[in-house]
Design a protein around this motif. Sequence first.
Motif, PDB file in Angstrom:
ATOM      1  N   LYS A 149       0.781  -1.119   0.003  1.00  0.00           N
ATOM      2  CA  LYS A 149       0.268   0.271  -0.245  1.00  0.00           C
ATOM      3  C   LYS A 149       1.051   1.615   0.110  1.00  0.00           C
ATOM      4  N   LEU A 150       2.042   1.274   0.930  1.00  0.00           N
ATOM      5  CA  LEU A 150       2.534   2.046   0.276  1.00  0.00           C
ATOM      6  C   LEU A 150       3.330   2.589  -0.351  1.00  0.00           C
ATOM      7  N   ARG A 151       3.856   1.717  -1.093  1.00  0.00           N
ATOM      8  CA  ARG A 151       4.478   1.666  -2.781  1.00  0.00           C
ATOM      9  C   ARG A 151       3.464   2.240  -3.842  1.00  0.00           C
ATOM     10  N   HIS A 152       2.205   2.355  -3.073  1.00  0.00           N
ATOM     11  CA  HIS A 152       1.383   2.692  -3.681  1.00  0.00           C
ATOM     12  C   HIS A 152       0.971   4.017  -4.385  1.00  0.00           C
ATOM     13  N   ASP A 153       0.656   4.462  -2.964  1.00  0.00           N
ATOM     14  CA  ASP A 153       0.408   6.444  -2.392  1.00  0.00           C
ATOM     15  C   ASP A 153       1.677   6.154  -1.441  1.00  0.00           C
ATOM     16  N   ARG A 154       2.947   7.151  -2.695  1.00  0.00           N
ATOM     17  CA  ARG A 154       3.929   7.541  -1.539  1.00  0.00           C
ATOM     18  C   ARG A 154       3.835   8.697  -0.669  1.00  0.00           C
ATOM     19  N   THR A 155       2.429   9.565  -1.401  1.00  0.00           N
ATOM     20  CA  THR A 155       2.354  11.162  -1.399  1.00  0.00           C
ATOM     21  C   THR A 155       1.937  10.896   0.277  1.00  0.00           C
ATOM     22  N   GLU A 156       1.537  10.054   0.399  1.00  0.00           N
ATOM     23  CA  GLU A 156       0.541   9.947   1.314  1.00  0.00           C
ATOM     24  C   GLU A 156       1.818  10.112   3.044  1.00  0.00           C
ATOM     25  N   LEU A 157       3.279   9.781   2.601  1.00  0.00           N
ATOM     26  CA  LEU A 157       4.249   9.444   3.417  1.00  0.00           C
ATOM     27  C   LEU A 157       4.565  11.577   3.677  1.00  0.00           C
ATOM     28  N   VAL A 158       4.614  11.773   1.942  1.00  0.00           N
ATOM     29  CA  VAL A 158       4.402  13.252   2.756  1.00  0.00           C
ATOM     30  C   VAL A 158       3.868  14.408   2.700  1.00  0.00           C
ATOM     31  N   THR A 159       2.649  13.880   2.657  1.00  0.00           N
ATOM     32  CA  THR A 159       1.347  14.971   3.525  1.00  0.00           C
ATOM     33  C   THR A 159       1.503  14.427   5.031  1.00  0.00           C
ATOM     34  N   ARG A 160       1.301  13.156   4.874  1.00  0.00           N
ATOM     35  CA  ARG A 160       1.664  13.155   6.922  1.00  0.00           C
ATOM     36  C   ARG A 160       2.805  13.545   7.257  1.00  0.00           C
ATOM     37  N   ALA A 161       3.505  13.813   6.655  1.00  0.00           N
ATOM     38  CA  ALA A 161       5.015  14.284   7.296  1.00  0.00           C
ATOM     39  C   ALA A 161       5.462  15.923   7.460  1.00  0.00           C
ATOM     40  N   VAL A 162       3.781  16.815   7.302  1.00  0.00           N
ATOM     41  CA  VAL A 162       3.963  18.191   7.460  1.00  0.00           C
ATOM     42  C   VAL A 162       3.836  18.031   8.920  1.00  0.00           C
ATOM     43  N   GLN A 163       3.047  17.730   9.619  1.00  0.00           N
ATOM     44  CA  GLN A 163       2.667  18.396  11.101  1.00  0.00           C
ATOM     45  C   GLN A 163       4.154  17.920  11.763  1.00  0.00           C
ATOM     46  N   PRO A 164       4.496  17.137  11.743  1.00  0.00           N
ATOM     47  CA  PRO A 164       6.045  16.284  12.589  1.00  0.00           C
ATOM     48  C   PRO A 164       6.895  17.709  12.305  1.00  0.00           C
ATOM     49  N   ALA A 165       6.906  17.971  10.818  1.00  0.00           N
ATOM     50  CA  ALA A 165       8.089  19.125   9.928  1.00  0.00           C
ATOM     51  C   ALA A 165       7.260  20.527  11.070  1.00  0.00           C
ATOM     52  N   LEU A 166       6.081  20.589  10.631  1.00  0.00           N
ATOM     53  CA  LEU A 166       5.760  21.813  11.710  1.00  0.00           C
ATOM     54  C   LEU A 166       6.654  21.787  13.401  1.00  0.00           C
ATOM     55  N   TRP A 167       5.952  20.573  13.538  1.00  0.00           N
ATOM     56  CA  TRP A 167       6.883  20.635  15.504  1.00  0.00           C
ATOM     57  C   TRP A 167       8.328  20.890  15.515  1.00  0.00           C
ATOM     58  N   LEU A 168       8.943  20.367  14.744  1.00  0.00           N
ATOM     59  CA  LEU A 168      10.198  19.919  14.226  1.00  0.00           C
ATOM     60  C   LEU A 168      10.907  21.935  14.029  1.00  0.00           C
ATOM     61  N   ILE A 169      10.680  22.280  12.965  1.00  0.00           N
ATOM     62  CA  ILE A 169      10.619  23.527  12.544  1.00  0.00           C
ATOM     63  C   ILE A 169      10.137  24.533  13.757  1.00  0.00           C
ATOM     64  N   VAL A 170       9.178  24.588  13.685  1.00  0.00           N
ATOM     65  CA  VAL A 170       8.787  25.703  14.120  1.00  0.00           C
ATOM     66  C   VAL A 170       8.405  26.027  15.507  1.00  0.00           C
ATOM     67  N   PHE A 171       8.379  25.311  16.716  1.00  0.00           N
ATOM     68  CA  PHE A 171       8.091  24.892  17.602  1.00  0.00           C
ATOM     69  C   PHE A 171      10.066  24.538  18.287  1.00  0.00           C
ATOM     70  N   GLY A 172      10.397  23.497  17.542  1.00  0.00           N
ATOM     71  CA  GLY A 172      11.772  23.518  17.740  1.00  0.00           C
ATOM     72  C   GLY A 172      12.428  24.260  18.016  1.00  0.00           C
ATOM     73  N   GLN A 173      12.663  24.720  16.886  1.00  0.00           N
ATOM     74  CA  GLN A 173      13.496  26.112  16.490  1.00  0.00           C
ATOM     75  C   GLN A 173      13.350  27.616  17.183  1.00  0.00           C
ATOM     76  N   VAL A 174      12.170  27.910  17.115  1.00  0.00           N
ATOM     77  CA  VAL A 174      12.034  28.797  18.335  1.00  0.00           C
ATOM     78  C   VAL A 174      12.327  28.142  20.399  1.00  0.00           C
ATOM     79  N   PHE A 175      11.915  27.436  20.612  1.00  0.00           N
ATOM     80  CA  PHE A 175      12.104  26.808  22.209  1.00  0.00           C
ATOM     81  C   PHE A 175      13.947  26.474  22.312  1.00  0.00           C
ATOM     82  N   THR A 176      14.069  26.032  21.407  1.00  0.00           N
ATOM     83  CA  THR A 176      15.805  25.710  21.449  1.00  0.00           C
ATOM     84  C   THR A 176      16.264  27.409  21.201  1.00  0.00           C
ATOM     85  N   ARG A 177      15.996  28.442  20.564  1.00  0.00           N
ATOM     86  CA  ARG A 177      16.430  30.051  20.895  1.00  0.00           C
ATOM     87  C   ARG A 177      16.732  30.438  21.795  1.00  0.00           C
TER      88      ARG A 177
END
Lengths: 276, 267
Positions: A40-68
Amino acid sequence: MSVLPVAPPAASADTEPGPLRLVRTTLSRIGTMCLVELQKLRHDRTELVTRAVQPALWLIVFGQVFTRIHAIPTGSTPYLDFLAPGILAQSALFIAIFYGIQIIWERDAGVLSKLMVTPTPRVALVAAKAFAAGVRAVAQAVVVLILALVLGVSLTGNPLKLLGVVVALMLGSAFFCCLSITIAGLVLSRDRLMGIGQAITMPLFFASNALYPVELMPGWLQVINHVNPLSYEVDALRGLLVGTEATITLDFGVLVVAAAFMITVASALLPRLSRG
Amino acid sequence: MTVPAVRCTGLRHAFGDTVAVDGLDLEVRRGEVFGLLGPNGAGKTTTIRMITTLLPAPPEAITVLGRDVARQRTAVRRLIGYVPQQLSADGTLTGRENVMLFARLFDVPRRDRRTQVDAVLDAMDLTEAADRSAKTYSGGMVRRLELAQALVSAPQLLVLDEPTVGLDPVARDGVWDRIAAIRAATGMTVLVTTHAMQEADEHCERIALMHRGRIRALGTPAELKAEIGPAATLDDVFRHNTGDALTTENGGMRDVRAARRTAGRVG
Ligand SMILES: Nc1ncnc2c1ncn2[C@@H]1O[C@H](COP(=O)(O)OP(=O)(O)OP(=O)(O)O)[C@@H](O)[C@H]1O
Ligand SMILES: [Mg+2]
């Protein structure tokens, strides 16, 4: 028409399978379902990307700000490094809870009935689903970890530790997937389950050590943290990935017991779910 | 005496206050195409779900090829190929992957898997579409794919719940032709539910008319029609036995919703 398979005259063993047979069947079904998940994953790789958006926001926004702003003291570990395993566990949690919710859809679509009319014991079916959720969580974790590397988090390259990460994610996902199957078996309707799913994931996340060290929590939250399997998953992931101090043996012990327990409970509720 | 493919004795099932199956006796002979007919809400699906181990049945109430459904669940499941009322193929997998999954779940030995999967796909005329995502299949193709899934384990009893509902006339014929061909090639027993009288008349060897959880009439289509009178159709038989049930006073929202769902494609 080509030759259709014809059943052998005498059907195989007519007695119900014993414990040994049960273990073999369970392992085989887990393998089958994990394989299907990869397909199933092989047929729908886009889902891996769309589902990475939320963790990416946490890391990039929340993570960067709180690190600083150094708002959360994490000792010698940079906050972003501290946070990355927590976000990894969070994304696995969301996937697993959603996977459990999906079983209601499978029931309504007749898929579950069809699976239940195969020679597969309920517990094997649930275990197979649970670890298939884990496969999806691990695939998602690869994406999140690459992102963390790009952001400069220093992660372990030790293959044994990485294997440990995979196992921790699989066990954690199995637990949360079965938790959500269990709730599905209790509430029986998709709408109610969606609500409950949302209502429990955030508290599970915030009442864990994913965002902040245990020492910073007020007493009552520390208590919840101690019975929250997500905290043990995060602790193991953090210890293995970024080398913080961790109680690895205890973590894996808790995860194994929690997953086994939840698989048992969920499989007891599966007939109720399929009937409802 | 040969063992019947299915035998139900005094079968009963209630959902809360709704008695769906109410003292049903039924015997399906080996190798026949047996039609279970009835209006919406008659209890056909509930009966099928009990026979296929999906709903609990008391000991001795149902046997499938001599095995007690209550006591030998796993053995019974091995004997059955089941296609539920809804279109239930997995749209996120290809046709071949859908069939392969069931070959694995039925423990078809590794060395036979590929040939068996190819054979059933071919028998259902799906070889060309086999590597396409099942999402792209038409309703008729999905039904044939489901037949392939049910057949890959070489079952002795094929159980089909409304296999043609929601399909256009050509697709319906396509499904019935395949069922006939399977039967001719393997001699397996086929138990099928439907509310399409004409289809039952054409394709079933024996028919049981079900209404409000019980069998109201049983026999070959010719026998049933003869009982009513010359030039009677099965529709007349149906009306005679169920009153004006065709107006579905019995079929509530739930049944209508289920039928709609069936008519839709897989997601
Ligand atoms: N899960 C359930 N919960 C409550 N009631 C149910 C359930 N399933 C079926 N029923 C009720 O039991 C009765 C028989 O339903 P069943 O689905 O067996 O009928 P059917 O003959 O298959 O009808 P259809 O032609 O619409 O498929 C109906 O009144 C239905 O509303
Ligand atoms: Mg039905």
